[in-house]
Design a protein around this motif. Structure first.
Motif, mmCIF file in Angstrom:
data_model
loop_
_atom_site.group_PDB
_atom_site.id
_atom_site.type_symbol
_atom_site.label_atom_id
_atom_site.label_comp_id
_atom_site.label_asym_id
_atom_site.label_seq_id
_atom_site.Cartn_x
_atom_site.Cartn_y
_atom_site.Cartn_z
ATOM 1 N N GLU A 236 -1.816 -0.070 -5.110
ATOM 2 C CA GLU A 236 -0.873 0.837 -4.452
ATOM 3 C C GLU A 236 0.016 0.049 -3.472
ATOM 4 O O GLU A 236 -0.132 0.133 -2.260
ATOM 5 C CB GLU A 236 -1.644 1.979 -3.775
ATOM 6 N N GLY A 237 0.936 -0.714 -4.038
ATOM 7 C CA GLY A 237 1.947 -1.402 -3.232
ATOM 8 C C GLY A 237 1.560 -2.763 -2.703
ATOM 9 O O GLY A 237 2.373 -3.675 -2.664
ATOM 10 N N TRP A 238 0.326 -2.889 -2.246
ATOM 11 C CA TRP A 238 -0.136 -4.120 -1.622
ATOM 12 C C TRP A 238 -1.302 -4.697 -2.414
ATOM 13 O O TRP A 238 -2.037 -3.971 -3.064
ATOM 14 C CB TRP A 238 -0.610 -3.844 -0.194
ATOM 15 N N ILE A 239 -1.488 -6.024 -2.346
ATOM 16 C CA ILE A 239 -2.613 -6.665 -3.033
ATOM 17 C C ILE A 239 -3.173 -7.780 -2.145
ATOM 18 O O ILE A 239 -2.412 -8.482 -1.463
ATOM 19 C CB ILE A 239 -2.187 -7.208 -4.433
ATOM 20 N N GLU A 240 -4.497 -7.875 -2.125
ATOM 21 C CA GLU A 240 -5.180 -8.987 -1.430
ATOM 22 C C GLU A 240 -5.178 -10.160 -2.392
ATOM 23 O O GLU A 240 -5.681 -10.016 -3.515
ATOM 24 C CB GLU A 240 -6.649 -8.630 -1.204
#
Ligand code: NAD
Length: 384
Positions: free
Chosen positions: A157-161
């Motif tokens: 959802e938009g961001w990734i680690e």
């Protein structure tokens, strides 16, 4: 809350304005009628007749007693944008006001440049107006699931680690969009995230799936409140286009193998997602991303669903794919943010599809059949 809906004369902006007004918010709409001008340019029109904005707001006043002030102007005109934001003093700005058809952006250089300029600069003007006039205003911006493309990994959802060479960071999810239009949304996302970092803006980016349906609880109160219903190969979104083709006795036009899988949602969920986003604002400095979709379907599945639901016989035509896209691919999307805020999705049921057939039947004399087949090819830099 006071909410300004940019693109409030469009397919989604108008029903969203009505929904928010009906839920007790003060709503104003902004539009430059660009969408009506594309119709003139392409020799097309909404299948369902739509009233002009003045009539729409007057009818809403008649049926609900509520006012929706309309501001007619272009987001490219920064003075206009600043004037409206100062005058209306919104708590939230919902930004739908962009050129939104991938094929339109791929017609030729002129249309690609227009789309990028209109969308990216319009958004920058809105961001600057918020930053200079009142950075407390919550910017709710419509992006698209098409920003991600179809990567061979799960879509977050938009961001990734990311862990790379033993170090970790939280990054914006990498994007692989499939048209100059989708690229504008990627550029907007980056610009807005930057605005959140440097000016402490509060923003929600809604990566929306393909919307289907034409009616909401508010638009059905009077035929003059109807929103547009597009069938043409440039602006018609896939399921709406198939439903219209079936009811016209035309073959459904599937591009390539039809294995392209996309996130989808009902227009009634779109308007509700916007309410949820507005009523639960992002924090100052936060760039919050929701994947605004409820279910995934392949294009072939959608075509088969329509052929099964339509009472008459319907053919499916597998056309050479005019676009550049993978026709078979992995697709697994996280979309929990809006559900956590309370979204109760309308899942695609036969009832919705069936409910659209009579609308097509009633308006079929308005269709220009020449506009059903795709004429814009991604491989041509210039489509005549
Ligand atoms: P639409 O074209 O019907 O509505 C957009 C409205 O914005 C139009 O009324 C147009 O006149 C106005 N507009 C465009 N440029 C403007 C400008 N410079 N100044 C003022 N007004 C301007 O599109 P829609 O289907 O309602 O989509 C709304 C938003 O949602 C778009 O940003 C689109 O990218 C996004 N979205 C739509 C879908 C979908 O399935 N319809 C899917 C994903 C995302």
């Amino acid at each position: 809350m006071r909410v300004l809906v940019l693109g409030g004369d469009g397919y989604l902006g108008w029903p969203t304005a009505l929904h928010l007004s009906d839920c007790g918010h003060d709503v104003g709409v902004v539009d430059n009628y660009a969408r009506r001008k594309y119709d003139e340019e392409l020799g097309s029109q909404s299948l369902v007749p739509i009233e002009d904005l003045d009539t729409r707001v007057a009818v809403w006043k008649e049926v609900s007693g509520k006012e929706i002030p309309a501001f007619v102007g272009d987001l490219l005109d920064a003075d206009f944008v600043y004037r409206v934001v100062r005058e209306y003093e919104p708590d939230a700005i919902i930004h739908f006001a962009e050129q939104r058809a991938a094929p339109y952006s791929m017609i030729d250089r002129e249309h690609a440049v227009y789309t990028q300029h209109n969308n990216v600069i319009g958004t920058l003007n809105v961001m600057y107006a918020i930053a200079e006039i009142n950075p407390e205003i919550h910017l709710v911006k419509l992006g698209t699931m098409g920003e991600y493309g179809t990567p061979n990994i799960d879509i977050e959802e938009g961001w990734i680690e990311i862990e790379h060479n033993g170090r970790k960071d939280r990054m914006l999810y990498p994007k692989k969009p499939g048209s100059f239009y989708h690229l504008t949304k990627v550029h907007d996302s980056h610009n807005i995230e930057f605005g959140c970092r440097i000016w402490g803006l509060r923003a929600t980016d809604l990566n929306q799936g393909v919307v289907y349906g034409q009616q909401t609880d508010q638009t059905v109160r009077d035929p003059r409140l109807a929103t547009r219903f597009d069938y043409d190969a440039v602006f018609g979104t896939v399921l709406n286009r198939f439903i219209i083709q079936a009811a016209l006795g035309q073959p459904l036009t599937v591009y390539g193998k039809g294995g392209q899988t996309r996130g989808m949602l009902d227009i009634r969920d779109t308007v509700e997602c916007l309410r949820l986003a507005v009523e639960n604002p992002a924090d100052r400095g936060e760039f919050r991303v929701f994947n605004q979709m409820t279910e995934s379907f392949s294009v072939k599945q959608l075509a088969e669903l329509v052929t099964e639901t339509y009472p008459g016989s319907v053919e499916i035509n597998y056309l050479e794919n005019p676009r550049w896209e993978l026709e078979e691919h992995y697709y697994n999307v996280k979309h929990t943010g809006l559900l956590e805020l309370g979204l109760k999705p309308h899942l695609l049921s036969d009832t919705l599809i069936e409910s659209l057939f009579p609308i097509v039947e009633e308006n079929k004399h308005r269709v220009n059949l020449d506009n059903l087949l795709p004429k814009v090819k991604w491989s041509n830099a210039k489509n005549s």
